[in-house]
Scaffold this motif. Sequence first.
Motif, mmCIF file in Angstrom:
data_model
loop_
_atom_site.group_PDB
_atom_site.id
_atom_site.type_symbol
_atom_site.label_atom_id
_atom_site.label_comp_id
_atom_site.label_asym_id
_atom_site.label_seq_id
_atom_site.Cartn_x
_atom_site.Cartn_y
_atom_site.Cartn_z
ATOM 1 N N LEU A 97 -6.429 -1.061 -13.398
ATOM 2 C CA LEU A 97 -7.390 -0.379 -12.521
ATOM 3 C C LEU A 97 -6.683 0.465 -11.480
ATOM 4 O O LEU A 97 -7.114 1.588 -11.164
ATOM 5 C CB LEU A 97 -8.302 -1.405 -11.836
ATOM 6 N N LEU A 98 -5.592 -0.056 -10.923
ATOM 7 C CA LEU A 98 -4.835 0.687 -9.922
ATOM 8 C C LEU A 98 -4.235 1.947 -10.527
ATOM 9 O O LEU A 98 -4.260 3.022 -9.903
ATOM 10 C CB LEU A 98 -3.740 -0.209 -9.342
ATOM 11 N N LEU A 104 -6.801 9.234 -11.177
ATOM 12 C CA LEU A 104 -7.960 9.980 -10.686
ATOM 13 C C LEU A 104 -7.632 10.709 -9.396
ATOM 14 O O LEU A 104 -8.040 11.860 -9.195
ATOM 15 C CB LEU A 104 -9.153 9.050 -10.466
ATOM 16 N N GLU A 105 -6.900 10.056 -8.500
ATOM 17 C CA GLU A 105 -6.537 10.707 -7.227
ATOM 18 C C GLU A 105 -5.604 11.879 -7.461
ATOM 19 O O GLU A 105 -5.710 12.907 -6.815
ATOM 20 C CB GLU A 105 -5.890 9.686 -6.297
ATOM 21 N N GLU A 106 -4.655 11.719 -8.432
ATOM 22 C CA GLU A 106 -3.742 12.821 -8.759
ATOM 23 C C GLU A 106 -4.526 13.988 -9.362
ATOM 24 O O GLU A 106 -4.268 15.148 -9.066
ATOM 25 C CB GLU A 106 -2.663 12.352 -9.720
ATOM 26 N N GLY A 107 -5.526 13.690 -10.189
ATOM 27 C CA GLY A 107 -6.303 14.729 -10.845
ATOM 28 C C GLY A 107 -7.176 15.479 -9.838
ATOM 29 O O GLY A 107 -7.345 16.703 -9.925
#
Length: 111
Positions: A97-98, A104-107
């Motif tokens: 999950l991490l 997602l944060e990088e994207g």
Amino acid sequence: MSNQPHATCTCLSRLTQARLAPSCGAKTRRCTPCAGPAMLNGRCRMHGGKAKGQTTPAGRERSRAARLVHGLRAAEARQAARERGAARREMAALSALLRELEDLEEGSASP
């Protein structure tokens, strides 16, 4: 020197007795009968067979009441192993999950 005969040797009679004693007869690794002297149960000290365990009711009860010590298959050890496995699986799920969250944060951070 006297011409008297020596005392008779008892070792010969002992050897004769040993040869006449019943032999074990159990099958050895070389597939030959064991030549060891038999005990009262008919087998030698090496092929005497397994112990039959407690025969009296009191002896059986003492055996049941005795603490069985076997660390590899103890209930506590099995339970601890289950808990360790559950913790490992939970850590692996959290780690996945991490990683997804970081991806997602990088994207979203890159334009």
